[in-house]
Design an enzyme around this catalytic site. Structure first.
Site, PDB file in Angstrom:
ATOM      1  N   ARG A  25       0.924  -1.000   0.029  1.00  0.00           N
ATOM      2  CA  ARG A  25      -0.103   0.105   0.104  1.00  0.00           C
ATOM      3  C   ARG A  25       0.711   1.389   0.095  1.00  0.00           C
ATOM      4  O   ARG A  25       0.575   2.378   0.601  1.00  0.00           O
ATOM      5  CB  ARG A  25      -1.043   0.026   1.209  1.00  0.00           C
ATOM      6  CG  ARG A  25      -2.019  -0.881   1.121  1.00  0.00           C
ATOM      7  CD  ARG A  25      -3.200  -0.555   0.433  1.00  0.00           C
ATOM      8  NE  ARG A  25      -4.071  -1.440   0.141  1.00  0.00           N
ATOM      9  CZ  ARG A  25      -5.411  -1.532   1.084  1.00  0.00           C
ATOM     10  NH1 ARG A  25      -5.483  -0.639   1.633  1.00  0.00           N
ATOM     11  NH2 ARG A  25      -6.140  -2.396   0.811  1.00  0.00           N
ATOM     12  N   ARG A  29      -3.579   6.693   0.900  1.00  0.00           N
ATOM     13  CA  ARG A  29      -4.316   7.866   1.375  1.00  0.00           C
ATOM     14  C   ARG A  29      -3.303   8.548   2.391  1.00  0.00           C
ATOM     15  O   ARG A  29      -3.660   9.705   2.646  1.00  0.00           O
ATOM     16  CB  ARG A  29      -5.598   7.826   2.330  1.00  0.00           C
ATOM     17  CG  ARG A  29      -6.795   7.516   1.392  1.00  0.00           C
ATOM     18  CD  ARG A  29      -7.885   6.812   2.062  1.00  0.00           C
ATOM     19  NE  ARG A  29      -7.696   5.359   2.428  1.00  0.00           N
ATOM     20  CZ  ARG A  29      -8.404   4.678   3.073  1.00  0.00           C
ATOM     21  NH1 ARG A  29      -9.769   4.844   3.346  1.00  0.00           N
ATOM     22  NH2 ARG A  29      -8.096   3.333   3.531  1.00  0.00           N
ATOM     23  N   ARG A  38      -7.551  12.012  -5.669  1.00  0.00           N
ATOM     24  CA  ARG A  38      -8.863  11.282  -4.681  1.00  0.00           C
ATOM     25  C   ARG A  38      -9.918  12.079  -4.657  1.00  0.00           C
ATOM     26  O   ARG A  38     -11.049  11.915  -4.601  1.00  0.00           O
ATOM     27  CB  ARG A  38      -8.155  10.586  -3.816  1.00  0.00           C
ATOM     28  CG  ARG A  38      -9.098   9.472  -3.151  1.00  0.00           C
ATOM     29  CD  ARG A  38      -9.385   8.429  -3.934  1.00  0.00           C
ATOM     30  NE  ARG A  38     -10.539   7.649  -2.975  1.00  0.00           N
ATOM     31  CZ  ARG A  38     -11.750   8.160  -2.872  1.00  0.00           C
ATOM     32  NH1 ARG A  38     -12.301   9.013  -3.411  1.00  0.00           N
ATOM     33  NH2 ARG A  38     -12.401   7.224  -2.009  1.00  0.00           N
ATOM     34  N   ASP A  74      -7.007  -2.414  -7.606  1.00  0.00           N
ATOM     35  CA  ASP A  74      -7.692  -3.190  -6.477  1.00  0.00           C
ATOM     36  C   ASP A  74      -7.701  -4.755  -6.541  1.00  0.00           C
ATOM     37  O   ASP A  74      -8.182  -4.975  -7.769  1.00  0.00           O
ATOM     38  CB  ASP A  74      -8.968  -2.286  -5.776  1.00  0.00           C
ATOM     39  CG  ASP A  74      -9.237  -2.602  -4.543  1.00  0.00           C
ATOM     40  OD1 ASP A  74      -8.732  -2.202  -3.688  1.00  0.00           O
ATOM     41  OD2 ASP A  74      -9.953  -3.739  -4.366  1.00  0.00           O
ATOM     42  N   TYR A 150     -14.737 -12.504  -0.400  1.00  0.00           N
ATOM     43  CA  TYR A 150     -15.340 -11.032  -0.550  1.00  0.00           C
ATOM     44  C   TYR A 150     -16.762 -11.383  -1.294  1.00  0.00           C
ATOM     45  O   TYR A 150     -17.564 -10.797  -1.136  1.00  0.00           O
ATOM     46  CB  TYR A 150     -14.546 -10.156  -1.293  1.00  0.00           C
ATOM     47  CG  TYR A 150     -13.530  -9.523  -0.379  1.00  0.00           C
ATOM     48  CD1 TYR A 150     -14.011  -8.499   0.574  1.00  0.00           C
ATOM     49  CD2 TYR A 150     -12.219  -9.694  -0.702  1.00  0.00           C
ATOM     50  CE1 TYR A 150     -13.265  -7.660   1.499  1.00  0.00           C
ATOM     51  CE2 TYR A 150     -11.500  -8.788   0.403  1.00  0.00           C
ATOM     52  CZ  TYR A 150     -11.807  -7.852   1.068  1.00  0.00           C
ATOM     53  OH  TYR A 150     -11.146  -7.188   1.954  1.00  0.00           O
TER      54      TYR A 150
HETATM   55  O1  CP3 Z   1      -0.152   0.846  -3.397  1.00  0.00           O
HETATM   56  C1  CP3 Z   1      -0.653  -0.073  -3.748  1.00  0.00           C
HETATM   57  O2  CP3 Z   1      -0.231  -0.929  -2.787  1.00  0.00           O
HETATM   58  C2  CP3 Z   1      -1.454  -0.292  -4.710  1.00  0.00           C
HETATM   59  C3  CP3 Z   1      -2.838  -0.404  -4.626  1.00  0.00           C
HETATM   60  C4  CP3 Z   1      -3.850  -1.278  -3.897  1.00  0.00           C
HETATM   61  C5  CP3 Z   1      -4.905  -0.867  -3.449  1.00  0.00           C
HETATM   62  N1  CP3 Z   1      -5.678  -2.206  -3.056  1.00  0.00           N
HETATM   63  C6  CP3 Z   1      -5.750   0.342  -3.678  1.00  0.00           C
HETATM   64  C7  CP3 Z   1      -6.768   0.665  -2.561  1.00  0.00           C
HETATM   65  C8  CP3 Z   1      -3.534  -2.693  -3.640  1.00  0.00           C
HETATM   66  C9  CP3 Z   1      -2.277  -3.497  -3.723  1.00  0.00           C
HETATM   67  C10 CP3 Z   1      -4.666  -3.064  -3.028  1.00  0.00           C
HETATM   68  C11 CP3 Z   1      -4.983  -4.545  -2.714  1.00  0.00           C
HETATM   69  C12 CP3 Z   1      -6.158  -4.883  -1.995  1.00  0.00           C
HETATM   70  N2  CP3 Z   1      -7.454  -4.451  -2.135  1.00  0.00           N
HETATM   71  C13 CP3 Z   1      -5.994  -5.757  -0.784  1.00  0.00           C
HETATM   72  C14 CP3 Z   1      -4.809  -6.658  -0.473  1.00  0.00           C
HETATM   73  C15 CP3 Z   1      -4.003  -5.959   0.410  1.00  0.00           C
HETATM   74  C16 CP3 Z   1      -4.137  -6.221   1.821  1.00  0.00           C
HETATM   75  O3  CP3 Z   1      -4.422  -5.438   2.412  1.00  0.00           O
HETATM   76  O4  CP3 Z   1      -4.133  -7.185   2.282  1.00  0.00           O
HETATM   77  C17 CP3 Z   1      -7.355  -6.066  -0.290  1.00  0.00           C
HETATM   78  C18 CP3 Z   1      -7.925  -6.410   0.820  1.00  0.00           C
HETATM   79  C19 CP3 Z   1      -8.059  -4.994  -1.043  1.00  0.00           C
HETATM   80  C20 CP3 Z   1      -9.674  -4.419  -0.833  1.00  0.00           C
HETATM   81  C21 CP3 Z   1     -10.043  -3.401  -0.345  1.00  0.00           C
HETATM   82  N3  CP3 Z   1      -9.650  -2.298  -1.055  1.00  0.00           N
HETATM   83  C22 CP3 Z   1     -10.277  -2.880   0.928  1.00  0.00           C
HETATM   84  C23 CP3 Z   1     -10.576  -3.866   2.101  1.00  0.00           C
HETATM   85  C24 CP3 Z   1     -10.282  -1.493   0.952  1.00  0.00           C
HETATM   86  C25 CP3 Z   1     -10.717  -0.684   1.986  1.00  0.00           C
HETATM   87  C26 CP3 Z   1      -9.927  -0.482   3.171  1.00  0.00           C
HETATM   88  C27 CP3 Z   1      -9.709   0.910   3.318  1.00  0.00           C
HETATM   89  O5  CP3 Z   1      -8.469   0.973   3.725  1.00  0.00           O
HETATM   90  O6  CP3 Z   1     -10.464   1.829   3.183  1.00  0.00           O
HETATM   91  C28 CP3 Z   1      -9.790  -0.996  -0.516  1.00  0.00           C
HETATM   92  C29 CP3 Z   1      -9.844   0.256  -0.717  1.00  0.00           C
HETATM   93  C30 CP3 Z   1      -8.499   0.713  -1.322  1.00  0.00           C
HETATM   94  N4  CP3 Z   1      -7.655   0.130  -2.347  1.00  0.00           N
HETATM   95  C31 CP3 Z   1      -7.714   2.053  -0.958  1.00  0.00           C
HETATM   96  C32 CP3 Z   1      -6.804   2.093  -1.847  1.00  0.00           C
HETATM   97  C33 CP3 Z   1      -5.836   3.042  -1.921  1.00  0.00           C
HETATM   98  C34 CP3 Z   1      -8.244   3.296  -0.170  1.00  0.00           C
HETATM   99  C35 CP3 Z   1      -9.666   3.535  -0.390  1.00  0.00           C
HETATM  100  C36 CP3 Z   1      -9.788   4.921  -1.339  1.00  0.00           C
HETATM  101  O7  CP3 Z   1      -8.647   5.420  -1.657  1.00  0.00           O
HETATM  102  O8  CP3 Z   1     -10.673   5.271  -1.317  1.00  0.00           O
END
Ligand code: CP3
Length: 350
Positions: A25, A29, A38, A74, A150
């Site tokens: 990540r 944010r 964003r 994502d 999911y």
């Molecule tokens: O820089 C990076 O790592 C690349 C971007 C990335 C995102 N999601 C963008 C994102 C990656 C590698 C993911 C993978 C992802 N998505 C995972 C596996 C990683 C892990 O943590 O084990 C999972 C479980 C998801 C599903 C997901 N997406 C969730 C559970 C959430 C919400 C959690 C939160 O922090 O709000 C997301 C949203 C998400 N995906 C965000 C980002 C930057 C944050 C939300 C936003 O910007 O509005």
């Protein structure tokens, strides 16, 4: 040595000039530049626009000066082409409106529209031509179990009751669901490799919810097939999960080149239990990034001490950076990894 060769060589357990480093990540944010993008676009809009997704990917990797960039995307994006709508609700994570619960729901899922995901490959091409081989480029996808959870739960979960109920009581529907996911993921990974991804990371973030027996009987076979198919594309595979201490020996059986370690398991212990038969990635607790610099440095160097300069360690966190993290502390970790000198550090640390 360039970032790309340092990173890819470490994945393959070849000697490197210093330990490569990147962060789970790393674009998100906690970074002002991401927040600025964003403000005008939803998460899914950014993912679907190769110009924006590549910009976010590149900005994060350059700001942190890491050895690898992970494409901004994502885990849930493949759901749409399989016929499942989802959205991200502010502060609550993903919501799938019509979760997969029955045999008929599984039968309806489509596997023939993976070409609709080509926006991710387009973003990868842009990042690849920007960095050339200065920085490694990581493509990624979810693992069949984590994505199935999911789909079935309709979002995040605590006990995975619906997921495990389908797994136990409708084993052929479960098998069919995982196979459909693997079919889509294989093609999705192939698009990413063709576009220039050097390595594919497979996120099985919630595999730790499974007992050893359930992981072995219901998840390991299809995951192994997927890992081998992705490797056959010609790239190393990183396989990552959280709370996986008891599952690591089975995860190793997938044949993944690298296992991602969460921060609860001491890296030396985990690696020894794997007989050093694969590379490892990790595993600083992401909340250590809230500590003062001297403690943060000590913790970074302790992870490196545990890796003991063996070939095949990639420095990372044990899970993703959280939104409130101070960006300068993430940059400091890169510096601490670079300055590490094995012989000077072993005695001075409690
Ligand atoms: O820089 C990076 O790592 C690349 C971007 C990335 C995102 N999601 C963008 C994102 C990656 C590698 C993911 C993978 C992802 N998505 C995972 C596996 C990683 C892990 O943590 O084990 C999972 C479980 C998801 C599903 C997901 N997406 C969730 C559970 C959430 C919400 C959690 C939160 O922090 O709000 C997301 C949203 C998400 N995906 C965000 C980002 C930057 C944050 C939300 C936003 O910007 O509005």
């Amino acid at each position: 040595m360039t970032g790309a060769s340092r990173f890819v060589r470490a994945c393959l357990r070849q000697p490197v000039d210093r330990t490569p480093v990147w962060f789970l990540r790393q674009a998100g944010r906690y970074m002002a530049e991401y927040q600025a993008v964003r403000k005008h676009h939803s998460l899914v809009e950014i993912c679907k626009d190769p110009a924006l997704a590549s910009e976010v990917t590149i900005t994060a990797a350059e700001k942190l000066d890491v050895d690898a960039a992970i494409i901004f995307a994502d885990l849930l994006l493949p759901f749409e082409c399989m016929g499942l709508d989802f959205e991200f609700q502010a502060g609550e994570g993903p919501v799938i409106h019509a979760p997969v619960r029955t045999v008929a729901d599984v039968a309806r899922l489509r596997t023939d529209r993976v070409s609709e995901l080509s926006y991710v490959a387009h973003a990868i091409s842009r990042v690849a031509s920007h960095f050339r081989d200065r920085v490694g480029l990581i493509g990624f996808c979810g693992a069949p179990f984590t994505l199935a959870s999911y789909m079935i739960e309709g979002g995040g979960s605590r006990n995975y009751i619906h997921t495990k109920t389908l797994m136990y009581r409708k084993p052929s529907a479960w098998q069919s669901l995982l196979e459909k996911l693997a079919t889509v993921l294989r093609e999705y990974a192939a698009q990413q490799v063709q576009a220039g991804a050097d390595v594919i990371q497979i996120f099985d973030s919630w595999a730790g919810a499974l007992s050893v027996e359930d992981y072995r009987d219901f998840v390991l076979p299809v995951t192994t097939t997927l890992v081998r198919e992705v490797q056959a594309l010609g790239v190393p595979v990183i396989y990552f999960g959280v709370e996986t201490a008891s599952l690591l020996p089975l995860m190793r059986q997938t044949g993944a080149d690298v296992l991602g370690l969460d921060w609860r398991t001491p890296l030396d212990k985990a690696w020894r239990e794997l007989d050093y038969a694969c590379a490892v990635q990790g595993n600083l607790d992401p909340i250590t990034l809230f500590a003062q610099p001297d403690l943060l440095r000590r913790r970074v160097h302790q992870v490196l001490d545990r890796a003991a300069s063996r070939h095949g360690h990639i420095f990372n966190l044990g899970h993703g950076i959280v939104p409130e993290t101070p960006v300068e502390n993430v940059q400091a970790v890169v510096k601490f990894v670079r300055e590490y000198k094995p012989q000077l550090n072993t005695e001075t640390r409690p």
